[in-house]
Each structure stands twice: as C-alpha cells, then as structure tokens.
Design a protein around this motif. Structure first.
Motif, PDB file in Angstrom:
ATOM      1  N   ASN A 130       5.026  -4.670   7.033  1.00 47.24           N
ATOM      2  CA  ASN A 130       3.571  -4.450   7.061  1.00 47.24           C
ATOM      3  C   ASN A 130       3.226  -3.169   7.840  1.00 47.24           C
ATOM      4  O   ASN A 130       3.237  -3.143   9.074  1.00 47.24           O
ATOM      5  N   LEU A 131       2.922  -2.107   7.093  1.00 42.28           N
ATOM      6  CA  LEU A 131       2.611  -0.812   7.723  1.00 42.28           C
ATOM      7  C   LEU A 131       1.328  -0.886   8.539  1.00 42.28           C
ATOM      8  O   LEU A 131       1.153  -0.118   9.487  1.00 42.28           O
ATOM      9  N   MET A 132       0.427  -1.791   8.154  1.00 41.17           N
ATOM     10  CA  MET A 132      -0.840  -1.871   8.883  1.00 41.17           C
ATOM     11  C   MET A 132      -0.658  -2.528  10.249  1.00 41.17           C
ATOM     12  O   MET A 132      -1.499  -2.391  11.122  1.00 41.17           O
ATOM     13  N   GLN A 155       7.021  -1.117  10.626  1.00 40.74           N
ATOM     14  CA  GLN A 155       8.060  -0.107  10.337  1.00 40.74           C
ATOM     15  C   GLN A 155       8.715   0.408  11.616  1.00 40.74           C
ATOM     16  O   GLN A 155       9.786   1.008  11.571  1.00 40.74           O
ATOM     17  N   ARG A 156       8.050   0.184  12.773  1.00 39.85           N
ATOM     18  CA  ARG A 156       8.602   0.696  14.036  1.00 39.85           C
ATOM     19  C   ARG A 156       9.401  -0.368  14.792  1.00 39.85           C
ATOM     20  O   ARG A 156       9.958  -0.089  15.858  1.00 39.85           O
ATOM     21  N   GLU A 157       9.451  -1.583  14.267  1.00 37.90           N
ATOM     22  CA  GLU A 157      10.213  -2.644  14.950  1.00 37.90           C
ATOM     23  C   GLU A 157      11.717  -2.348  14.848  1.00 37.90           C
ATOM     24  O   GLU A 157      12.172  -1.767  13.864  1.00 37.90           O
ATOM     25  N   ALA A 192      10.161   4.638   7.953  1.00 35.22           N
ATOM     26  CA  ALA A 192       9.291   4.821   6.800  1.00 35.22           C
ATOM     27  C   ALA A 192       9.824   4.005   5.632  1.00 35.22           C
ATOM     28  O   ALA A 192      11.032   3.759   5.519  1.00 35.22           O
ATOM     29  N   LEU A 193       8.913   3.598   4.781  1.00 41.42           N
ATOM     30  CA  LEU A 193       9.261   2.877   3.558  1.00 41.42           C
ATOM     31  C   LEU A 193       9.341   3.858   2.399  1.00 41.42           C
ATOM     32  O   LEU A 193       8.660   4.883   2.417  1.00 41.42           O
ATOM     33  N   PRO A 194      10.091   3.567   1.373  1.00 44.92           N
ATOM     34  CA  PRO A 194      10.885   2.360   1.190  1.00 44.92           C
ATOM     35  C   PRO A 194      12.320   2.561   1.670  1.00 44.92           C
ATOM     36  O   PRO A 194      12.714   3.659   2.036  1.00 44.92           O
ATOM     37  N   ALA A 195      13.068   1.447   1.633  1.00 44.02           N
ATOM     38  CA  ALA A 195      14.525   1.511   1.781  1.00 44.02           C
ATOM     39  C   ALA A 195      15.103   0.510   0.792  1.00 44.02           C
ATOM     40  O   ALA A 195      14.427  -0.440   0.387  1.00 44.02           O
ATOM     41  N   VAL A 226       0.442  10.197   5.613  1.00 44.06           N
ATOM     42  CA  VAL A 226       1.045   8.880   5.885  1.00 44.06           C
ATOM     43  C   VAL A 226       0.541   8.332   7.230  1.00 44.06           C
ATOM     44  O   VAL A 226       0.010   9.079   8.058  1.00 44.06           O
ATOM     45  N   PRO A 227       0.722   7.013   7.453  1.00 44.88           N
ATOM     46  CA  PRO A 227       0.194   6.417   8.689  1.00 44.88           C
ATOM     47  C   PRO A 227       0.591   7.149   9.963  1.00 44.88           C
ATOM     48  O   PRO A 227      -0.245   7.359  10.861  1.00 44.88           O
ATOM     49  N   ARG A 228       1.875   7.570  10.092  1.00 46.00           N
ATOM     50  CA  ARG A 228       2.296   8.181  11.375  1.00 46.00           C
ATOM     51  C   ARG A 228       1.511   9.465  11.645  1.00 46.00           C
ATOM     52  O   ARG A 228       1.207   9.787  12.793  1.00 46.00           O
ATOM     53  N   TYR A 240       5.717   2.371  -4.139  1.00 45.84           N
ATOM     54  CA  TYR A 240       5.197   2.302  -5.520  1.00 45.84           C
ATOM     55  C   TYR A 240       6.088   3.123  -6.455  1.00 45.84           C
ATOM     56  O   TYR A 240       6.453   2.680  -7.545  1.00 45.84           O
ATOM     57  N   ARG A 241       6.492   4.316  -6.007  1.00 50.08           N
ATOM     58  CA  ARG A 241       7.346   5.157  -6.853  1.00 50.08           C
ATOM     59  C   ARG A 241       8.653   4.423  -7.201  1.00 50.08           C
ATOM     60  O   ARG A 241       9.093   4.417  -8.346  1.00 50.08           O
ATOM     61  N   VAL A 242       9.258   3.821  -6.179  1.00 52.54           N
ATOM     62  CA  VAL A 242      10.541   3.133  -6.434  1.00 52.54           C
ATOM     63  C   VAL A 242      10.309   1.879  -7.288  1.00 52.54           C
ATOM     64  O   VAL A 242      11.122   1.574  -8.174  1.00 52.54           O
ATOM     65  N   ARG A 246       0.812  -1.220   0.000  1.00 47.74           N
ATOM     66  CA  ARG A 246       0.000   0.000   0.000  1.00 47.74           C
ATOM     67  C   ARG A 246       0.848   1.274   0.000  1.00 47.74           C
ATOM     68  O   ARG A 246       0.327   2.370  -0.210  1.00 47.74           O
ATOM     69  N   SER A 247       2.120   1.136   0.240  1.00 46.92           N
ATOM     70  CA  SER A 247       3.005   2.306   0.366  1.00 46.92           C
ATOM     71  C   SER A 247       3.183   3.015  -0.982  1.00 46.92           C
ATOM     72  O   SER A 247       3.693   2.437  -1.956  1.00 46.92           O
ATOM     73  N   LEU A 248       2.783   4.288  -1.016  1.00 44.27           N
ATOM     74  CA  LEU A 248       2.874   5.058  -2.266  1.00 44.27           C
ATOM     75  C   LEU A 248       4.326   5.375  -2.600  1.00 44.27           C
ATOM     76  O   LEU A 248       4.704   5.450  -3.773  1.00 44.27           O
TER      77      LEU A 248
HETATM   78  N1  LIG Z   1       9.144  11.146   1.884  1.00 41.15           N
HETATM   79  C1  LIG Z   1       9.247   9.724   2.021  1.00 41.15           C
HETATM   80  C2  LIG Z   1       7.944   9.179   2.541  1.00 41.15           C
HETATM   81  C3  LIG Z   1       8.179   7.935   3.281  1.00 41.15           C
HETATM   82  C4  LIG Z   1       6.913   7.497   3.991  1.00 41.15           C
HETATM   83  O1  LIG Z   1       6.352   8.228   4.820  1.00 41.15           O
HETATM   84  N2  LIG Z   1       6.475   6.295   3.645  1.00 41.15           N
HETATM   85  C5  LIG Z   1       5.271   5.784   4.248  1.00 41.15           C
HETATM   86  C6  LIG Z   1       4.586   4.787   3.352  1.00 41.15           C
HETATM   87  S1  LIG Z   1       4.203   5.458   1.792  1.00 41.15           S
HETATM   88  C7  LIG Z   1       5.613   5.062   5.528  1.00 41.15           C
HETATM   89  O2  LIG Z   1       6.392   4.151   5.529  1.00 41.15           O
HETATM   90  N3  LIG Z   1       5.009   5.493   6.619  1.00 41.15           N
HETATM   91  C8  LIG Z   1       5.194   4.875   7.883  1.00 41.15           C
HETATM   92  C9  LIG Z   1       4.487   5.671   8.940  1.00 41.15           C
HETATM   93  O3  LIG Z   1       3.946   6.723   8.614  1.00 41.15           O
HETATM   94  O4  LIG Z   1       4.459   5.192  10.078  1.00 41.15           O
HETATM   95  C10 LIG Z   1       9.572   9.062   0.684  1.00 41.15           C
HETATM   96  O5  LIG Z   1       9.187   9.610  -0.359  1.00 41.15           O
HETATM   97  O6  LIG Z   1      10.203   8.001   0.690  1.00 41.15           O
END
Ligand SMILES: N[C@@H](CCC(=O)N[C@@H](CS)C(=O)NCC(=O)O)C(=O)O
Length: 216
Positions: free
Chosen positions: A33-35, A39-41, A52-55, A110-112, A13-15, A8-10
């Motif tokens: 799994n962001l849901m 991402q916080r583990e 935050a994703l991606p890496a 974003v989720p956070r 998706y870009r990468v 679901r991560s936009l």
């Molecule tokens: N500016 C960052 C955005 C990264 C970001 O916030 N990714 C979201 C998913 S699209 C995420 O992992 N969020 C985790 C959170 O908000 O807890 C990028 O373009 O990579």
C-alpha cells in the motif's frame, strides 16, 4: 510467481498489462500500500531496495525490479505475442517512446518526489499539482510530436501492440489521476482510446484492481 503491486501504481499497471497480454497469471499478488508507505517497510525493502513498485519474483528469484526490465523479461520468457518490433530501428523507437514515459516523465510525479516536495521543501498542494501537471504536459507534447511519425499506425508503432502502447496507457491513467486535459493531444487520445477497448488493458486498469475507489 509473486507480483508485488498496488492498484494506483502506474508502473504496476504497465506490468499487469504485459502479464495479461502474455496470458501469465502470477500465483500471488502482494499488495504494497503506497498510500500507507508500505514500500518503505523492511520486508519490501529486502525485495526492492529502491522501495518502488513493481517487483516480480519468478520461481527461485532473484526479485526483478523496474517495470521496463520486467516487461522485457516477460517478453523474452514468453515470446508470444512479441512486444518489440523485429527491426533494430523499430525497437529503438518503441523503447524510446516507452522511456519518455517510464524514465523521463513518470519518475517526477511518484509518491517519494511528491512527499519530498511537501515535507522537505514545504511546497503547498496547489504548487505540487502544478508540478505534476507540468511534467505530464511536457511528456504529452513530446509523445504527440513523436506519434506524428509515419511509423505510427493504429497503435504507437504500426498496427500491433508494443511496449510503447503499454506505457502510453499508463500515461493516460496518470493524466486522469492528475487532472491533465489530453484533448490537445489527438493522436495520443486516439491510441489510448483504442487501447482502453482491449481486454488485457481494460482488466489491468488501476481502477479495476482490488482496493481501488470507484473513481480517482
Ligand atoms: N521507473 C520505475 C518506477 C517505479 C516507481 O517509482 N513506482 C512507484 C509507483 S508507480 C512507487 O512505487 N513509488 C514509491 C515511492 O515513490 O515512494 C518503474 O518503471 O518501475
């Protein structure tokens, strides 16, 4: 190459689009799994302290983070097809369009941020949805105005795919997730319609990834 992503991560998706356009296939795609808050583990925090994703880890590393930085890295290490115009003004315009999406609009939904609105500020679901739709529409309004420029062609900048188109596709997917009507933005809608027909974009779409529901 290890790619940390989630369906679901936009930003993922870009990468994914850039990887497809460049013909680069990661050796391993690691699902965060962001849901479920993965991402916080600690294990992922060690990869990207921003949680935050991606890496992306290419070879010995270190881990690369932030989608625009990763895409420019891929563009520099795999120059064909180029994702940025050759002229400085063109590059600035393409990066500007990309940053409206990846830096000004997307970070607000974003989720956070949504979780903070819910859990710390106790904002109800309807108001949280209004928040997300508001920031989507603000970006779409600015994008549509920018796309009225004569530099726009079949795609955001002329007739070749650039970083701006990659970001535009992510904005379109986000608009669907948050039920934002894109009909009032005809140039945006035309270009994203064209992009959705391109295999590298279609295969990268969030709803085509393992774990995605049939519709979101
Ligand atoms: N500016 C960052 C955005 C990264 C970001 O916030 N990714 C979201 C998913 S699209 C995420 O992992 N969020 C985790 C959170 O908000 O807890 C990028 O373009 O990579």
């Amino acid at each position: 190459m290890k790619f940390f992503a989630f369906w679901r991560s936009l930003a993922s998706y870009r990468v994914r689009i850039a990887l497809n356009l460049k013909g680069v296939v990661p050796d391993e795609v690691i699902d965060i799994n962001l849901m479920k808050g993965a991402q916080r583990e600690a294990s992922y925090r060690a990869v990207n302290p921003m949680m935050a994703l991606p890496a992306l880890i290419d070879g010995a590393g270190p881990a690369l983070f932030e989608s625009l930085a990763i895409i420019e890295y891929l563009d520099e290490t795999h120059p064909e097809p180029p994702l940025l115009p050759r002229d400085p003004r063109g590059r600035a315009r393409v990066r500007g369009i990309a940053q409206i999406i990846a830096c000004d609009s997307h970070p607000l939904i974003v989720p956070r941020v949504r979780e903070y609105l819910e859990n710390e500020l106790h904002i109800d679901e309807a108001a949280r949805t209004t928040w997300c739709q508001h920031w989507h529409k603000a970006a779409l309004t600015a994008l549509e105005t920018n796309l009225q420029d004569s530099a726009t062609g079949r795609y955001c900048h002329g007739d070749t795919i650039t970083l701006a188109d990659i970001c535009l596709a992510s904005q379109a997917a986000g608009a669907k997730f948050f039920n934002v009507d894109t009909a009032p933005f005809p140039i945006f809608s035309r270009i994203t319609g064209e992009l959705s027909q391109i295999d590298a974009f279609a295969r990268a779409h969030p709803l085509k990834q393992p774990g995605a529901p049939a519709a979101a």
